[in-house]
Design a protein around this motif. Structure first.
Motif, PDB file in Angstrom:
ATOM      1  N   SER A 144      34.989  44.005  23.964  1.00  0.00           N
ATOM      2  CA  SER A 144      35.692  44.627  25.092  1.00  0.00           C
ATOM      3  C   SER A 144      34.679  45.179  26.080  1.00  0.00           C
ATOM      4  O   SER A 144      33.493  45.342  25.744  1.00  0.00           O
ATOM      5  N   ASP A 174      34.613  48.072  29.724  1.00  0.00           N
ATOM      6  CA  ASP A 174      35.430  49.049  30.455  1.00  0.00           C
ATOM      7  C   ASP A 174      36.383  48.315  31.391  1.00  0.00           C
ATOM      8  O   ASP A 174      36.038  47.230  31.886  1.00  0.00           O
ATOM      9  N   ASP A 175      37.534  48.926  31.644  1.00  0.00           N
ATOM     10  CA  ASP A 175      38.559  48.280  32.462  1.00  0.00           C
ATOM     11  C   ASP A 175      38.002  47.753  33.794  1.00  0.00           C
ATOM     12  O   ASP A 175      38.350  46.658  34.237  1.00  0.00           O
ATOM     13  N   VAL A 190      36.539  44.266  33.676  1.00  0.00           N
ATOM     14  CA  VAL A 190      37.348  43.162  33.133  1.00  0.00           C
ATOM     15  C   VAL A 190      37.351  41.929  34.044  1.00  0.00           C
ATOM     16  O   VAL A 190      37.127  40.808  33.570  1.00  0.00           O
ATOM     17  N   GLY A 219      43.455  44.830  25.591  1.00  0.00           N
ATOM     18  CA  GLY A 219      42.105  45.193  26.033  1.00  0.00           C
ATOM     19  C   GLY A 219      40.982  44.557  25.224  1.00  0.00           C
ATOM     20  O   GLY A 219      39.813  44.723  25.547  1.00  0.00           O
TER      21      GLY A 219
END
Ligand code: ATP
Ligand code: MG
Length: 329
Positions: free
Chosen positions: A237, A239-240, A243, A264
C-alpha cells in the motif's frame, strides 16, 4: 475424486427460503456429491448459507426444494436408520448444563445401537479430567470438544461438524484435526464448515466455497488455488495521495496475474516472485513513491474467494451469526 467409492451425501437443487418480511433466500440452488472417506469442507463468509445447508443434510431443517440422499437413504423414509449412522456437532450446541460430561456422553451413546464407550469418547477429545464436571462449568473450548465427542460416540459412518474448531486453542485444534484424519482414514466421511482457510487447505480433500447461498467454487484446495494461475501473492500500500501515481506504475509493470485493489491494499499474484518483486520496488522508487506496507505470502483459498467475488474474505468484519438454540434429537 474416485468415483468407484460409495456416495455418502448427495444433494441436488437444494434451496431454502426462511419465511419473513422479507423472506431470506439462505440457500439458492446447491448441488453436492460427497464420497465415502472424504473430508469435505464448506467455506464461506457469515450468512453464506453453510449452516442452513448442513442442517438440511442433517435432517434438522426441511429444504424448500431439492433432493437429499444420506448414505444412500432419504430423510422421508429412513430417518431412524440415517440417525443411527451419523454424528452431528452443531455450530451452537445446547447441551444440558445440569449433566456432567460423562452423563452427557452416556446419554448420547444410548441413542446409538453401537459405538465407543463414553470414556473412550472423552479420551479422544482429552476431556477425561472433566468427566464429572457439569457442562455449565466447562470453558467454551471444552464445550466445543464435548460437542464433537457427542458426534463420535455412536461410531457413525458420517459426521457433520459445523465450525468444530472455532474458539479452540492451537493444540486442541491440532488434536481435532488428528481425530478427523483418523476418522476419514477408516473410510468414514466428514463434512465440516470452517472459517479457517489454512485448516481447510490442510485437512480437506475437497472444499466448496459458498457465497450468498450458492457454491461459487468446488474442488481440491490445490485445484482451486491453481486456478489463480500464480503461487505467490504480493500485497502493498501507499498513502492515499500517492495512489494515482502507483496506479500508473502498475499499469506499466502490467503483471501477468493482473492487479487487484481491496480496501487500500494493492495485490499482485505472481509466479516468479524473484523477478517481479525487485522490478516492482525499482519502479516504485524511481517514481518517488514510498510503500507504507509490503508483504508476500503463498496464494491461499482466501485468494480464490477474493478473485471470484471481488470482496475480501474476512469473517471478523461481519456480524456474528444469528443465535439459534435448537434441541438436539
Ligand atoms: N432461522 C432463521 N430464520 C431466518 N433467517 C435465517 C435463519 N437462520 C439463518 N437465517 C439467514 O439465512 C442466511 C444464511 O445463514 P446461515 O446460518 O446458513 O449462514 P452461515 O454460512 O452458516 O454463516 P456463519 O458463517 O455466520 O455461520 C443468513 O442471511 C441468515 O441471517
Ligand atoms: Mg454457520
Amino acid at each position: 475424486m474416485n468415483t468407484t467409492q460409495p456416495r455418502a451425501i448427495l444433494c441436488r437443487g437444494l434451496t431454502k427460503t426462511y419465511p419473513g418480511k422479507p423472506p431470506v433466500e439462505a440457500v439458492r440452488g446447491v448441488d453436492l456429491e460427497i464420497l465415502a472417506g472424504e473430508c469435505f469442507g464448506v467455506l464461506g463468509p457469515n450468512g453464506a448459507g453453510k449452516t442452513t445447508t448442513i442442517e438440511i443434510l442433517e435432517g434438522l431443517l426441511e429444504a424448500t426444494t431439492g433432493e437429499v440422499e444420506i448414505l444412500g437413504m432419504n430423510w422421508r423414509q429412513d430417518a431412524d436408520r440415517i440417525r443411527q449412522r451419523i454424528g452431528v456437532s452443531l455450530q451452537e450446541t445446547e447441551l444440558s448444563e445440569r449433566l456432567t460430561v460423562l452423563e452427557t456422553l452416556t446419554l448420547f451413546r444410548s441413542f446409538y445401537p453401537k459405538g465407543i464407550t463414553p470414556q473412550e469418547a472423552m479420551g479422544r477429545v482429552s476431556l477425561e479430567e472433566k468427566a464429572n464436571s457439569w457442562v455449565k462449568k466447562l470453558s467454551g473450548g471444552q464445550k466445543q470438544r464435548l460437542a464433537v465427542a457427542t458426534a463420535l460416540v455412536g461410531e457413525p459412518d458420517l459426521i457433520f461438524l459445523d465450525e468444530p474448531t472455532t474458539g479452540l486453542d492451537p493444540s486442541s485444534r491440532r488434536q481435532l484435526w488428528e481425530i478427523i484424519q483418523g476418522f476419514t482414514g477408516q473410510g468414514r466421511t466428514v463434512l465440516l464448515t470452517t472459517h479457517y482457510m489454512d485448516e481447510a487447505e490442510r485437512l480437506c480433500d475437497r472444499v466448496a466455497i459458498f457465497d450468498q447461498g450458492k457454491i461459487i467454487a468446488l474442488g481440491t484446495p490445490r485445484e482451486l488455488i491453481r486456478t489463480l494461475g500464480a503461487e505467490h501473492v504480493v500485497e502493498f500500500s501507499v498513502d492515499d495521495a500517492q495512489v494515482p501515481q502507483l496506479e500508473k506504475v502498475l499499469e506499466q509493470l502490467n503483471p501477468a496475474g493482473g492487479v487487484e485493489r481491496t480496501e487500500g491494499i494493492f495485490r499482485l499474484r505472481v509466479d516468479q516472485l524473484h523477478i517481479v518483486l525487485p522490478e516492482l520496488l525499482k519502479r516504485v522508487a524511481a517514481a518517488g513513491l514510498n510503500l507504507t506496507s509490503l508483504t508476500t505470502r503463498a496464494a491461499s483459498l482466501e485468494d480464490v474467494f477474493v478473485k471470484i467475488t471481488g470482496r475480501k474474505f474476512d469473517s471478523s468484519d461481519a456480524p456474528p451469526a444469528p443465535s439459534r438454540s435448537r434441541r438436539r434429537r
